[in-house]
Enzyme design. Structure first.
Site, short mmCIF file in Angstrom:
data_model
loop_
_atom_site.label_atom_id
_atom_site.label_comp_id
_atom_site.label_asym_id
_atom_site.label_seq_id
_atom_site.Cartn_x
_atom_site.Cartn_y
_atom_site.Cartn_z
N HIS A 186 0.83 -1.20 0.00
CA HIS A 186 0.00 0.00 0.00
C HIS A 186 0.87 1.26 0.00
CE1 HIS A 186 -3.97 -1.62 0.21
NE2 HIS A 186 -3.81 -2.21 1.38
N CYS A 260 0.46 1.87 -5.73
CA CYS A 260 -0.47 2.72 -6.47
C CYS A 260 0.07 4.14 -6.63
CB CYS A 260 -1.82 2.77 -5.76
SG CYS A 260 -2.66 1.18 -5.69
N ARG A 269 0.07 2.52 -11.50
CA ARG A 269 1.07 1.85 -10.68
C ARG A 269 2.44 2.50 -10.86
NH1 ARG A 269 -3.06 0.54 -9.25
NH2 ARG A 269 -3.95 -1.54 -8.92
#
Length: 278
Positions: A186, A260, A269
């Site tokens: 993340h 991300c 990405r």
């Protein structure tokens, strides 16, 4: 007989208009109260998502690193004991529930605080074995970012990424092996281990510790943005299929870090590649 006077009704003007105004004011007041309530709920949700999930995931990930290192420091079941030690029962379960004590882990000399201790090997003789699904089995360290985070098998959100771990893409190589050791994490919320991945530069070191082994990679190339379906970035020889000018063309032992981008979105990405130091 008194004179008869005509009854003239008196009309009171303005009450209907004032009533309508009062009704409208009530509606507006109710709408304002509703808006404030909804705003407060949304704010609490944002605080929970951005702050509380980070706090929980960071604490859990740090504890998992400590658990892995404690497990690596303990002798494996059935291994010979050093001379002079009593033969007592084998140590209890290693690691946390998430790791189940199985699988490879970082060397005992690795520092739990984030940097490798002196004397730790630069790389191991062979690749790490494959762990079980969702099992944490390694520790990723990126000194430039001050990052120390557990690595688990798989990229399932609930079982791996939302716990603040970094996930290993199934089907890609293991640490130290020829091919591409590809990871995801993340960038925002849930520990956000890859929050500052964009700060990495060519030459920065990335180390991966498993039980008794250390693999050191050097950052080589960065792909600032590509689509979420660009599977070429995690191929055995990583090369973007969307932007073919980014990537490699020869076989080797690679590491790929993906997250991300832009921040607080999942539209594209960001990809960082490195090669194993020989």
């Amino acid at each position: 007989m008194p004179p008869v006077r005509d009854h003239i009704p008196v009309v009171v003007q303005g009450r209907g208009r004032r009533g309508r105004r009062a009704g409208l004011a009530g509606v507006l007041w109710g709408a304002a109260e509703l808006a404030v309530t909804v705003g407060a709920v949304v704010l609490l949700l944002v605080v929970h998502q951005v702050w509380w999930t980070n706090r929980q995931a960071l604490a859990g990930a740090r504890e998992e690193v400590r658990a892995l290192e404690r497990g690596w420091a303990a002798p494996e079941p059935g291994s010979p004991r050093p001379p002079g030690e009593d033969s007592g029962p084998e140590p209890g379960p290693r690691g946390s529930d998430a790791s189940s004590g199985a699988g490879p882990s970082p060397p005992p000399s690795a520092s739990p605080a984030g940097g490798p201790a002196s004397g730790a090997p630069a790389r191991a003789a062979g690749p790490a074995p494959a762990p079980e699904r969702d099992q944490s089995y390694a520790v990723l360290r990126i000194p430039r970012l001050g990052l120390v985070v557990p690595v688990a098998q798989g990229v399932d959100k609930k079982a791996v990424l939302d716990k603040g771990y970094v996930g290993h893409y199934p089907g890609t190589a293991q640490p130290g092996a020829e091919g591409n050791f590809a990871l995801a994490g993340h960038r925002n919320t849930h520990g956000e281990p890859f929050r500052y991945l964009n700060r990495l530069r060519a030459g920065d070191e990335v180390t991966v510790d498993v039980r008794g082994q250390r693999y050191t990679y050097a950052v080589g190339r960065v792909l600032p943005e590509t689509t979420a379906r660009d599977t070429g970035v995690v191929a055995s020889v990583p090369r973007s299929v969307v932007k073919p000018e980014y990537g490699y063309s020869a076989p080797g032992a690679y590491i790929t870090l993906t997250t991300c981008t832009p921040e607080y979105t999942s539209t594209y990405r960001l990809v960082v590649w490195g090669t194993l130091k020989r």
